[in-house]
Write a protein that holds these residues in place. Sequence first.
Motif, short mmCIF file in Angstrom:
data_model
loop_
_atom_site.label_atom_id
_atom_site.label_comp_id
_atom_site.label_asym_id
_atom_site.label_seq_id
_atom_site.Cartn_x
_atom_site.Cartn_y
_atom_site.Cartn_z
N UNK A 26 0.83 -1.20 0.00
CA UNK A 26 0.00 0.00 0.00
C UNK A 26 0.87 1.26 0.00
N UNK A 27 0.51 2.20 -0.83
CA UNK A 27 1.28 3.43 -0.93
C UNK A 27 0.98 4.35 0.25
N UNK A 28 1.84 5.34 0.42
CA UNK A 28 1.60 6.35 1.45
C UNK A 28 0.29 7.07 1.18
N UNK A 29 0.01 7.35 -0.07
CA UNK A 29 -1.23 8.03 -0.43
C UNK A 29 -2.45 7.21 -0.03
N UNK A 30 -2.42 5.91 -0.34
CA UNK A 30 -3.54 5.05 0.02
C UNK A 30 -3.73 4.98 1.53
N UNK A 31 -2.62 4.89 2.26
CA UNK A 31 -2.69 4.82 3.71
C UNK A 31 -3.27 6.10 4.30
N UNK A 32 -2.77 7.24 3.83
CA UNK A 32 -3.24 8.52 4.38
C UNK A 32 -4.70 8.79 4.04
N UNK A 33 -5.13 8.41 2.86
CA UNK A 33 -6.54 8.59 2.50
C UNK A 33 -7.44 7.78 3.43
N UNK A 34 -6.99 6.58 3.76
CA UNK A 34 -7.77 5.74 4.66
C UNK A 34 -7.86 6.36 6.06
N UNK A 35 -6.74 6.84 6.57
CA UNK A 35 -6.76 7.49 7.88
C UNK A 35 -7.55 8.79 7.85
N UNK A 36 -7.51 9.51 6.73
CA UNK A 36 -8.26 10.76 6.62
C UNK A 36 -9.75 10.55 6.88
N UNK A 37 -10.32 9.49 6.33
CA UNK A 37 -11.75 9.23 6.50
C UNK A 37 -12.03 8.45 7.78
N UNK A 38 -11.35 7.32 7.96
CA UNK A 38 -11.67 6.43 9.06
C UNK A 38 -11.30 7.00 10.43
N UNK A 39 -10.25 7.80 10.50
CA UNK A 39 -9.79 8.32 11.79
C UNK A 39 -9.98 9.83 11.89
N UNK A 40 -9.36 10.58 10.98
CA UNK A 40 -9.43 12.04 11.09
C UNK A 40 -10.84 12.56 10.83
N UNK A 41 -11.62 11.85 10.01
CA UNK A 41 -13.02 12.22 9.84
C UNK A 41 -13.78 12.12 11.15
N UNK A 42 -13.52 11.04 11.89
CA UNK A 42 -14.13 10.86 13.20
C UNK A 42 -13.70 11.96 14.16
N UNK A 43 -12.42 12.28 14.17
CA UNK A 43 -11.91 13.35 15.03
C UNK A 43 -12.54 14.70 14.67
N UNK A 44 -12.68 14.97 13.37
CA UNK A 44 -13.26 16.25 12.95
C UNK A 44 -14.70 16.40 13.44
N UNK A 45 -15.46 15.32 13.35
CA UNK A 45 -16.85 15.36 13.82
C UNK A 45 -16.90 15.59 15.32
#
Length: 286
Positions: A104-123
Motif C-alpha cells: 500500500x502506498x503512502x497516499x492510500x494509507x493517508x486517505x484511509x486514515x483521513x476518512x476512518x480516523x481524522x473524519x471521526x476526530x473532525x466530527x
Amino acid sequence: MKNNSNNENKSKVWFITGASKGFGLSLVKQLLAGGQKVAATSRYVDSLLRAAGEVSENFLPLYANLADDKSVANAIETARNTFNGLDVVINNAGYGIGGSIEELTDEEARESFDINVFGTLNVIRAAMPYLRDQQSGHIINISSIAGIAPATGWALYAATKFAVIGLSQVLAEDVKSMGIKVTVVAPGAFRTNFLSGDSLVIARNPIDAYADVRSSHARYLQMDGKQAGDPEKAAAAIIRIAGEENPPVHLLLGEDAYNRAMNKLEVLEHEFKLNEELSKSMAYQG
C-alpha cells in the motif's frame, strides 16, 4: 431486537455520517420511522435522498467531506441550528482497505486514515462545544472487530479501527464529568455493501510474495452478500444503546465479532503470562 426509538430516544436530534448506505442508511430509516430528527451526511447527497427519502421537517440531508474540518463543522452547525439541538452523534462513515503494508502506498494509507480516523476526530471536535455546553449527549463511533482481532491482509484497515477504539476509550473518560457518553461499536460481518468496490480498496500494486494476503482477501470477498449479520438488527441495537441511561463504552455486534474478541482475549492473556517474569524484571536494582 426491539427498537426503542419511540421511548428512550424520544425527541432526540441525531447526526449520522456515511448515511447513504450500510448501517448509516438503516439507522436513518429506522429513526425517521420512529419520529426522530435526523441530520445525515454523505459525499453524495443525491444518493442519500434517493435511498432515504426527501427532505422533511425531521430529515436533513447534508453534504460533508469528512477529511475537511471546515466542511464537517459547517454540517454540524447546520444540523444544530436547524433542529435546535444535538443529542446523538454517530461516526459511521468509513471504508475498508486491504493489502500488506509494503503493497500500500503512502497516499492510500493517508486517505484511509483521513476518512476512518481524522473524519471521526473532525466530527467530535465540531460537536463537542455543543454537547459540552448542554452537559449531555452521546457519541457513538463505529469501529470494527478488525480493531480488536485483525485478520491477515488488512493491516492498515485494522490500524484505523484500532485508532477509533483507542480514542473512544480515552474520550469516554475525558467527557464523563460533562454528562457526555461515548460508545465504540465493533461489528463483525454484516450484509451491507462493505465488500463492494465503492466501500473497499485493495492495493493497486500487489506483490507476488504475499500469497497469504491474497488468500485472505479471496476468502473475505467470497462472503459478499452472504454475511451472517443483519444490518437492520445492528441499527436497532445501536439505537437501543443510545437510549440506555448507562450505555457501554464497548459494544460488539455479531456472533462472529463476539467470538473473535473472546479468542483474542485468550491469546493476549496467554502471551502476557508467558513473559510475565521478563515483563516484571525491568526495575532498577539496588
